[in-house]
Design an enzyme around this catalytic site. Structure first.
Site, PDB file in Angstrom:
ATOM      1  N   ALA A 173       0.822  -1.221   0.000  1.00  0.00           N
ATOM      2  CA  ALA A 173       0.000   0.000   0.000  1.00  0.00           C
ATOM      3  C   ALA A 173       0.860   1.278   0.000  1.00  0.00           C
ATOM      4  O   ALA A 173       1.952   1.269   0.577  1.00  0.00           O
ATOM      5  CB  ALA A 173      -0.899  -0.006   1.242  1.00  0.00           C
ATOM      6  N   PRO A 174       0.408   2.331  -0.676  1.00  0.00           N
ATOM      7  CA  PRO A 174      -0.875   2.476  -1.394  1.00  0.00           C
ATOM      8  C   PRO A 174      -0.904   1.829  -2.782  1.00  0.00           C
ATOM      9  O   PRO A 174      -1.944   1.790  -3.405  1.00  0.00           O
ATOM     10  CB  PRO A 174      -1.041   4.004  -1.508  1.00  0.00           C
ATOM     11  CG  PRO A 174       0.368   4.523  -1.511  1.00  0.00           C
ATOM     12  CD  PRO A 174       1.174   3.603  -0.638  1.00  0.00           C
ATOM     13  N   GLY A 175       0.248   1.368  -3.282  1.00  0.00           N
ATOM     14  CA  GLY A 175       0.153   0.579  -4.515  1.00  0.00           C
ATOM     15  C   GLY A 175       1.084   0.968  -5.648  1.00  0.00           C
ATOM     16  O   GLY A 175       0.893   0.523  -6.774  1.00  0.00           O
ATOM     17  N   GLY A 176       2.084   1.785  -5.358  1.00  0.00           N
ATOM     18  CA  GLY A 176       3.006   2.217  -6.420  1.00  0.00           C
ATOM     19  C   GLY A 176       3.705   1.046  -7.113  1.00  0.00           C
ATOM     20  O   GLY A 176       3.734   0.960  -8.336  1.00  0.00           O
ATOM     21  N   ASP A 192      -0.854  -6.288   2.385  1.00  0.00           N
ATOM     22  CA  ASP A 192      -0.657  -5.120   3.263  1.00  0.00           C
ATOM     23  C   ASP A 192      -1.952  -4.910   4.049  1.00  0.00           C
ATOM     24  O   ASP A 192      -3.032  -4.910   3.459  1.00  0.00           O
ATOM     25  CB  ASP A 192      -0.340  -3.868   2.414  1.00  0.00           C
ATOM     26  CG  ASP A 192       0.299  -2.747   3.243  1.00  0.00           C
ATOM     27  OD1 ASP A 192      -0.211  -2.449   4.343  1.00  0.00           O
ATOM     28  OD2 ASP A 192       1.306  -2.191   2.790  1.00  0.00           O
ATOM     29  N   ASP A 228       8.508  -3.958   0.018  1.00  0.00           N
ATOM     30  CA  ASP A 228       8.851  -2.570   0.381  1.00  0.00           C
ATOM     31  C   ASP A 228       8.241  -2.256   1.748  1.00  0.00           C
ATOM     32  O   ASP A 228       7.803  -1.149   2.012  1.00  0.00           O
ATOM     33  CB  ASP A 228       8.302  -1.626  -0.718  1.00  0.00           C
ATOM     34  CG  ASP A 228       8.785  -0.190  -0.558  1.00  0.00           C
ATOM     35  OD1 ASP A 228       9.850   0.020   0.039  1.00  0.00           O
ATOM     36  OD2 ASP A 228       8.099   0.730  -1.049  1.00  0.00           O
ATOM     37  N   LYS A 257      14.627  -0.971   4.905  1.00  0.00           N
ATOM     38  CA  LYS A 257      14.688   0.352   5.564  1.00  0.00           C
ATOM     39  C   LYS A 257      15.819   0.361   6.592  1.00  0.00           C
ATOM     40  O   LYS A 257      15.943  -0.580   7.390  1.00  0.00           O
ATOM     41  CB  LYS A 257      13.367   0.670   6.277  1.00  0.00           C
ATOM     42  CG  LYS A 257      12.117   0.343   5.473  1.00  0.00           C
ATOM     43  CD  LYS A 257      11.954   1.194   4.246  1.00  0.00           C
ATOM     44  CE  LYS A 257      10.851   0.664   3.362  1.00  0.00           C
ATOM     45  NZ  LYS A 257      10.839   1.210   2.026  1.00  0.00           N
TER      46      LYS A 257
HETATM   47  C1  LIG Z   1       6.787   2.445   2.081  1.00  0.00           C
HETATM   48  S1  LIG Z   1       5.176   1.799   2.221  1.00  0.00           S
HETATM   49  C2  LIG Z   1       5.074   0.845   0.751  1.00  0.00           C
HETATM   50  C3  LIG Z   1       4.869   1.656  -0.489  1.00  0.00           C
HETATM   51  C4  LIG Z   1       4.511   0.819  -1.671  1.00  0.00           C
HETATM   52  N1  LIG Z   1       5.625  -0.017  -2.097  1.00  0.00           N
HETATM   53  C5  LIG Z   1       4.084   1.653  -2.831  1.00  0.00           C
HETATM   54  O1  LIG Z   1       4.771   1.661  -3.852  1.00  0.00           O
HETATM   55  O2  LIG Z   1       3.048   2.303  -2.743  1.00  0.00           O
HETATM   56  C6  LIG Z   1       5.354   0.622   3.467  1.00  0.00           C
HETATM   57  C7  LIG Z   1       4.154  -0.268   3.679  1.00  0.00           C
HETATM   58  O3  LIG Z   1       4.546  -1.339   4.528  1.00  0.00           O
HETATM   59  C8  LIG Z   1       3.374  -1.771   5.160  1.00  0.00           C
HETATM   60  N2  LIG Z   1       3.676  -2.706   6.244  1.00  0.00           N
HETATM   61  C9  LIG Z   1       4.279  -2.465   7.421  1.00  0.00           C
HETATM   62  N3  LIG Z   1       4.307  -3.600   8.162  1.00  0.00           N
HETATM   63  C10 LIG Z   1       3.717  -4.564   7.410  1.00  0.00           C
HETATM   64  C11 LIG Z   1       3.462  -5.943   7.590  1.00  0.00           C
HETATM   65  N4  LIG Z   1       3.793  -6.579   8.731  1.00  0.00           N
HETATM   66  N5  LIG Z   1       2.852  -6.627   6.604  1.00  0.00           N
HETATM   67  C12 LIG Z   1       2.503  -6.022   5.466  1.00  0.00           C
HETATM   68  N6  LIG Z   1       2.724  -4.717   5.233  1.00  0.00           N
HETATM   69  C13 LIG Z   1       3.314  -3.993   6.190  1.00  0.00           C
HETATM   70  C14 LIG Z   1       2.704  -0.477   5.594  1.00  0.00           C
HETATM   71  O4  LIG Z   1       1.323  -0.688   5.845  1.00  0.00           O
HETATM   72  C15 LIG Z   1       2.969   0.406   4.364  1.00  0.00           C
HETATM   73  O5  LIG Z   1       1.852   0.416   3.521  1.00  0.00           O
END
Ligand SMILES: C[S@@+](CC[C@H](N)C(=O)[O-])C[C@H]1O[C@@H](n2cnc3c(N)ncnc32)[C@H](O)[C@@H]1O
Length: 303
Positions: A173-176, A192, A228, A257
């Site tokens: 999320a959000p889905g990029g 997510d 991600d 990260k």
């Molecule tokens: C940097 S954002 C991802 C952006 C995404 N790659 C995009 O292009 O839109 C990080 C995401 O990691 C998710 N996240 C954190 N802990 C998580 C978990 N245990 N399982 C799944 N998603 C998780 C968060 O909800 C957040 O949406």
């Protein structure tokens, strides 16, 4: 002379450096006194005489700093001066073909102290962009800046997710990332707990699994594991290692990260977990131009 832009080492590092944008073998170093007029015949000739015989991709860059930015026009002028003096058949114009064509990437680094001329076989180059700055325009329909990280990672791979392939996107999320994968024709399982942008939830090739990636198990092995997730790096690495050990995916692209100051000890542990415990092979680990306090990892598993 190398100053803020290049770090000099007598030997090539055993592992490609994670935080370097580019890496070149220095062919010539022209201090400022000789390069006041960068387009001068003498300077261009000196550069040309240092160039290898192979087909070349020729690029110029300046340091990513205010002083470097002020030299951008000089760098363009020097590049043009060298290009016009080289026989056209020495230059490969389609940079994206450089690896398969076995070309040599030549970089002119125009810095406040002078000009460094360096080369690297395109196949071994960390990046094919000038100075490793892979500038990308954010797709107009992209919900997040994150999409550019995936695009930059895929540029450097010899293959990418394609039509009919299945990708799992952890932390989607959000889905990029999901959107860029779907745009390539892949089917995506987006994992997510958070919401995806509405356009993606209506997309038939996207399945949103609204749960933690740590609880998710794929029904069958998939082609690509993309990740991600904003989560603790060692726990993410353990999760990716589990996917590797169990043969749940063939290719891996993951963003790890690293909000902490001292990143290197952690990176060594992440590398160990992915390769020794996860069996991921051909691991690359780089801070891409679009990465911030994070690095991007790619790898694969042989079937
Ligand atoms: C940097 S954002 C991802 C952006 C995404 N790659 C995009 O292009 O839109 C990080 C995401 O990691 C998710 N996240 C954190 N802990 C998580 C978990 N245990 N399982 C799944 N998603 C998780 C968060 O909800 C957040 O949406």
């Amino acid at each position: 002379m190398l100053g803020e832009v290049l770090v000099e080492s007598a030997e090539r590092p055993m592992e490609p450096p994670v935080f370097a944008r580019t890496g070149i073998r220095v062919l010539a170093s022209l201090p400022t006194a000789q390069t006041l007029d960068l387009t001068a015949e003498a300077v261009a000739s000196r550069i040309i005489s240092a160039l290898p015989e192979a087909a070349l991709v020729l690029q110029a860059f300046t340091p990513d700093s205010p002083a470097g930015n002020r030299l951008a026009d000089d760098a363009d002028a020097l590049l043009e001066a060298v290009r016009t003096r080289l026989p056209a058949d020495r230059l490969l114009e389609e940079t994206w073909r450089a690896r398969e064509a076995g070309a040599t990437l030549v970089e002119l680094c125009v810095a406040p102290g002078g000009v460094i001329v360096g080369e690297v076989p395109a196949r071994e180059a960390l990046s094919l962009s000038p100075g490793g700055r892979q500038r990308m325009r954010r797709p107009t329909d992209s919900p997040s800046r994150a999409a550019m990280k995936l695009e930059e990672a895929l540029v450097n791979l010899p293959y990418e997710p394609g039509r009919g392939e299945v990708c799992v996107d952890l932390g989607a999320a959000p889905g990029g990332w999901t959107q860029r994968l779907v745009a390539r024709g892949a089917r995506v399982i987006a994992v997510d707990p958070a919401k995806l942008m509405p356009e993606l939830t209506q997309q038939p090739r996207v399945e949103h699994v609204q749960e933690s990636a740590f609880a998710y198990t794929p029904e069958e092995p998939v082609d690509w594991l993309c990740c991600d997730m904003a989560w603790r790096p060692l726990e993410v690495a353990q999760l990716l290692a589990k996917w590797g050990r169990r043969g749940w995916a063939t290719h891996l692209v993951a963003n790890i990260k690293l909000p902490m100051k001292d990143k290197n000890p952690l990176l060594l542990r992440v590398r160990h977990i992915l390769t020794e415990e996860g069996g991921w092979q051909g691991l690359t680990m780089r801070q891409l131009y679009h990465d911030r306090d994070e690095v991007t990892v790619t790898a694969h598993r042989s079937l």
